[in-house]
Design a protein around this motif. Structure first.
Motif, PDB file in Angstrom:
ATOM      1  N   ASN A   1       0.828  -1.222   0.000  1.00  0.00           N
ATOM      2  CA  ASN A   1       0.000   0.000   0.000  1.00  0.00           C
ATOM      3  C   ASN A   1       0.858   1.267   0.000  1.00  0.00           C
ATOM      4  OD1 ASN A   1       0.684  -0.958   2.656  1.00  0.00           O
ATOM      5  ND2 ASN A   1      -0.718   0.519   3.552  1.00  0.00           N
ATOM      6  N   ARG A   2       2.114   1.131  -0.438  1.00  0.00           N
ATOM      7  CA  ARG A   2       3.062   2.228  -0.649  1.00  0.00           C
ATOM      8  C   ARG A   2       3.519   2.905   0.638  1.00  0.00           C
ATOM      9  NH1 ARG A   2       3.020   2.615  -6.237  1.00  0.00           N
ATOM     10  NH2 ARG A   2       4.619   4.231  -6.283  1.00  0.00           N
ATOM     11  N   ALA A   3       3.251   2.297   1.817  1.00  0.00           N
ATOM     12  CA  ALA A   3       3.728   2.887   3.072  1.00  0.00           C
ATOM     13  C   ALA A   3       5.252   2.813   3.120  1.00  0.00           C
ATOM     14  CB  ALA A   3       3.132   2.160   4.274  1.00  0.00           C
ATOM     15  N   ILE A   4       5.870   3.916   3.578  1.00  0.00           N
ATOM     16  CA  ILE A   4       7.333   3.921   3.797  1.00  0.00           C
ATOM     17  C   ILE A   4       7.673   4.274   5.242  1.00  0.00           C
ATOM     18  CG2 ILE A   4       7.923   4.459   1.390  1.00  0.00           C
ATOM     19  CD1 ILE A   4       8.565   7.374   2.371  1.00  0.00           C
ATOM     20  N   GLY A   5       6.715   4.854   5.972  1.00  0.00           N
ATOM     21  CA  GLY A   5       7.024   5.278   7.331  1.00  0.00           C
ATOM     22  C   GLY A   5       5.790   5.358   8.201  1.00  0.00           C
ATOM     23  N   LEU A   6       6.030   5.232   9.506  1.00  0.00           N
ATOM     24  CA  LEU A   6       4.968   5.411  10.506  1.00  0.00           C
ATOM     25  C   LEU A   6       5.631   5.981  11.756  1.00  0.00           C
ATOM     26  CD1 LEU A   6       1.989   4.911  11.396  1.00  0.00           C
ATOM     27  CD2 LEU A   6       2.764   2.690  12.273  1.00  0.00           C
ATOM     28  N   ASN A   7       5.130   7.117  12.226  1.00  0.00           N
ATOM     29  CA  ASN A   7       5.695   7.760  13.429  1.00  0.00           C
ATOM     30  C   ASN A   7       7.207   7.980  13.291  1.00  0.00           C
ATOM     31  OD1 ASN A   7       3.128   7.700  14.613  1.00  0.00           O
ATOM     32  ND2 ASN A   7       3.488   5.622  15.385  1.00  0.00           N
ATOM     33  N   ASN A   8       7.620   8.435  12.134  1.00  0.00           N
ATOM     34  CA  ASN A   8       9.026   8.715  11.819  1.00  0.00           C
ATOM     35  C   ASN A   8       9.940   7.506  12.039  1.00  0.00           C
ATOM     36  OD1 ASN A   8      10.794  10.432  10.579  1.00  0.00           O
ATOM     37  ND2 ASN A   8      11.502  11.401  12.461  1.00  0.00           N
ATOM     38  N   ALA A   9       9.411   6.336  11.704  1.00  0.00           N
ATOM     39  CA  ALA A   9      10.210   5.107  11.718  1.00  0.00           C
ATOM     40  C   ALA A   9       9.701   4.240  10.568  1.00  0.00           C
ATOM     41  CB  ALA A   9      10.039   4.387  13.042  1.00  0.00           C
ATOM     42  N   LEU A  10      10.415   3.157  10.292  1.00  0.00           N
ATOM     43  CA  LEU A  10       9.924   2.233   9.271  1.00  0.00           C
ATOM     44  C   LEU A  10       8.728   1.473   9.828  1.00  0.00           C
ATOM     45  CD1 LEU A  10      13.322   0.866   7.908  1.00  0.00           C
ATOM     46  CD2 LEU A  10      11.832   2.592   6.885  1.00  0.00           C
ATOM     47  N   PRO A  11       7.747   1.137   8.994  1.00  0.00           N
ATOM     48  CA  PRO A  11       6.539   0.478   9.501  1.00  0.00           C
ATOM     49  C   PRO A  11       6.744  -1.000   9.837  1.00  0.00           C
ATOM     50  CG  PRO A  11       6.127   1.557   7.367  1.00  0.00           C
ATOM     51  CD  PRO A  11       7.614   1.520   7.577  1.00  0.00           C
ATOM     52  N   TRP A  12       7.882  -1.563   9.430  1.00  0.00           N
ATOM     53  CA  TRP A  12       8.081  -3.014   9.547  1.00  0.00           C
ATOM     54  C   TRP A  12       9.282  -3.347  10.416  1.00  0.00           C
ATOM     55  CZ3 TRP A  12       7.314  -0.678   4.646  1.00  0.00           C
ATOM     56  CH2 TRP A  12       8.460  -0.090   4.106  1.00  0.00           C
ATOM     57  N   GLU A  13       9.383  -4.637  10.730  1.00  0.00           N
ATOM     58  CA  GLU A  13      10.555  -5.141  11.450  1.00  0.00           C
ATOM     59  C   GLU A  13      11.785  -4.969  10.554  1.00  0.00           C
ATOM     60  OE1 GLU A  13      10.421  -6.390  14.604  1.00  0.00           O
ATOM     61  OE2 GLU A  13       8.370  -5.629  14.432  1.00  0.00           O
ATOM     62  N   PRO A  14      12.982  -4.897  11.137  1.00  0.00           N
ATOM     63  CA  PRO A  14      14.174  -4.760  10.293  1.00  0.00           C
ATOM     64  C   PRO A  14      14.258  -5.865   9.237  1.00  0.00           C
ATOM     65  CG  PRO A  14      14.734  -4.474  12.603  1.00  0.00           C
ATOM     66  CD  PRO A  14      13.300  -4.914  12.565  1.00  0.00           C
ATOM     67  N   ILE A  15      14.669  -5.468   8.013  1.00  0.00           N
ATOM     68  CA  ILE A  15      14.778  -6.411   6.891  1.00  0.00           C
ATOM     69  C   ILE A  15      16.249  -6.441   6.485  1.00  0.00           C
ATOM     70  CG2 ILE A  15      14.009  -6.966   4.550  1.00  0.00           C
ATOM     71  CD1 ILE A  15      11.477  -5.274   5.095  1.00  0.00           C
TER      72      ILE A  15
ATOM     73  N   VAL B   1       7.947  -4.506  -0.200  1.00  0.00           N
ATOM     74  CA  VAL B   1       7.702  -5.408   0.922  1.00  0.00           C
ATOM     75  C   VAL B   1       6.289  -5.938   0.698  1.00  0.00           C
ATOM     76  CG1 VAL B   1       7.611  -5.624   3.426  1.00  0.00           C
ATOM     77  CG2 VAL B   1       9.158  -3.934   2.381  1.00  0.00           C
ATOM     78  N   HIS B   2       6.181  -7.241   0.467  1.00  0.00           N
ATOM     79  CA  HIS B   2       4.896  -7.791   0.006  1.00  0.00           C
ATOM     80  C   HIS B   2       3.926  -8.044   1.160  1.00  0.00           C
ATOM     81  CE1 HIS B   2       6.319  -7.864  -4.055  1.00  0.00           C
ATOM     82  NE2 HIS B   2       7.359  -8.604  -3.726  1.00  0.00           N
ATOM     83  N   GLU B   3       3.630  -6.977   1.881  1.00  0.00           N
ATOM     84  CA  GLU B   3       2.663  -6.981   2.979  1.00  0.00           C
ATOM     85  C   GLU B   3       2.015  -5.600   2.973  1.00  0.00           C
ATOM     86  OE1 GLU B   3       2.296  -9.369   5.519  1.00  0.00           O
ATOM     87  OE2 GLU B   3       3.989 -10.667   4.983  1.00  0.00           O
ATOM     88  N   THR B   4       0.901  -5.486   3.708  1.00  0.00           N
ATOM     89  CA  THR B   4       0.253  -4.179   3.882  1.00  0.00           C
ATOM     90  C   THR B   4       0.562  -3.688   5.298  1.00  0.00           C
ATOM     91  OG1 THR B   4      -1.477  -4.751   2.338  1.00  0.00           O
ATOM     92  CG2 THR B   4      -1.989  -3.012   3.911  1.00  0.00           C
ATOM     93  N   PHE B   5       0.979  -2.427   5.401  1.00  0.00           N
ATOM     94  CA  PHE B   5       1.310  -1.857   6.716  1.00  0.00           C
ATOM     95  C   PHE B   5       0.608  -0.516   6.872  1.00  0.00           C
ATOM     96  CE2 PHE B   5       4.892  -4.637   5.952  1.00  0.00           C
ATOM     97  CZ  PHE B   5       5.122  -5.203   7.200  1.00  0.00           C
ATOM     98  N   GLU B   6       0.236  -0.217   8.118  1.00  0.00           N
ATOM     99  CA  GLU B   6      -0.236   1.128   8.424  1.00  0.00           C
ATOM    100  C   GLU B   6       0.931   2.096   8.187  1.00  0.00           C
ATOM    101  OE1 GLU B   6      -1.294   1.636  12.528  1.00  0.00           O
ATOM    102  OE2 GLU B   6      -1.917   3.715  12.197  1.00  0.00           O
ATOM    103  N   GLY B   7       0.628   3.268   7.618  1.00  0.00           N
ATOM    104  CA  GLY B   7       1.691   4.244   7.402  1.00  0.00           C
ATOM    105  C   GLY B   7       1.173   5.661   7.516  1.00  0.00           C
TER     106      GLY B   7
END
Ligand SMILES: NC(=O)c1ccc[n+]([C@@H]2O[C@H](COP(=O)([O-])OP(=O)(O)OC[C@H]3O[C@@H](n4cnc5c(N)ncnc54)[C@H](OP(=O)(O)O)[C@@H]3O)[C@@H](O)[C@H]2O)c1
Length: 167
Positions: free
Chosen positions: A16-30, A123-129
């Motif tokens: 869903n094109r998210a790159i950030g959430l709360n000035n951090a990455l939306p996902w666990e480290p990759i 990243v082939h998942e959907t994340f809140e951003g």
């Protein structure tokens, strides 16, 4: 900026094109994505927005970094030079062969028209951003490289690392 300087963007975004959430990455480290970033940006200068700079997990280059802000009196840490526009940063890198724009959303939006290359991890998942990679006209680019990593292969998620080169 001379014609010889390649302007590259590097980013990771979710489905869903998210790159950030709360000035951090939306996902666990990759780790696989991090390894790729270190490899492709090695020895190149980096350009980033003030919010991406002002982040405990900021990324920087050992050879030079530019922080874009509208704040005239902004003081950045050693190793980071403050500039007032993307164009000013490009001018300062005009003798480099390649320079990397690191984001975030506002700075990606400004820089896509200048991009010769986009290194984009999907990243082939959907994340809140609350920050997103802007839509861009993919028909203006050719995908020259695509690397696939399945969850468990140095990444907690399925990812694809694509290289777009402007036609
Ligand atoms: N997944 C990824 O690949 C990736 C990469 C980088 C960042 N991120 C994420 O993206 C988010 C941050 O993105 P963002 O859009 O909020 O912030 P940003 O693009 O990092 O920085 C925005 C700031 O840049 C300055 N700026 C913007 N336009 C300007 C202009 N025309 N002239 C001069 N200065 C200008 C302003 O600084 P002042 O307010 O100081 O004036 C503005 O607040 C974070 O969540 C971060 O984790 C993700």
């Amino acid at each position: 900026m001379t014609k010889q300087t390649t302007i590259s963007l590097i980013a990771a975004m979710s489905e869903n094109r998210a790159i950030g959430l709360n000035n951090a990455l939306p996902w666990e480290p990759i780790a696989a994505d991090w390894d790729n970033l270190k490899k492709v940006t090695k020895g190149k200068k980096m350009i980033m927005g003030r919010k991406s700079y002002d982040n405990p997990h900021r990324i920087w280059s050992e050879v030079g970094n530019y922080v874009i802000t509208r704040q005239a009196d902004y003081v950045a840490d050693e190793g980071f030079e403050v500039v007032s526009s993307l164009e000013e940063a490009f001018e300062k890198c005009k003798s480099d062969d390649e320079v990397f724009v690191l984001g975030g959303e506002e700075i990606f939006r400004l820089s896509i028209p200048y991009a010769d290359k986009i290194y984009l991890t999907l990243v082939h998942e959907t994340f809140e951003g609350d920050a997103f990679f802007p839509e861009f006209d993919e028909s203006e680019f050719t995908i020259t490289e695509r690397k696939e990593f399945s969850a468990g292969q140095n990444t907690p998620y399925d990812i694809s690392i694509l290289t777009y080169v402007r036609k």
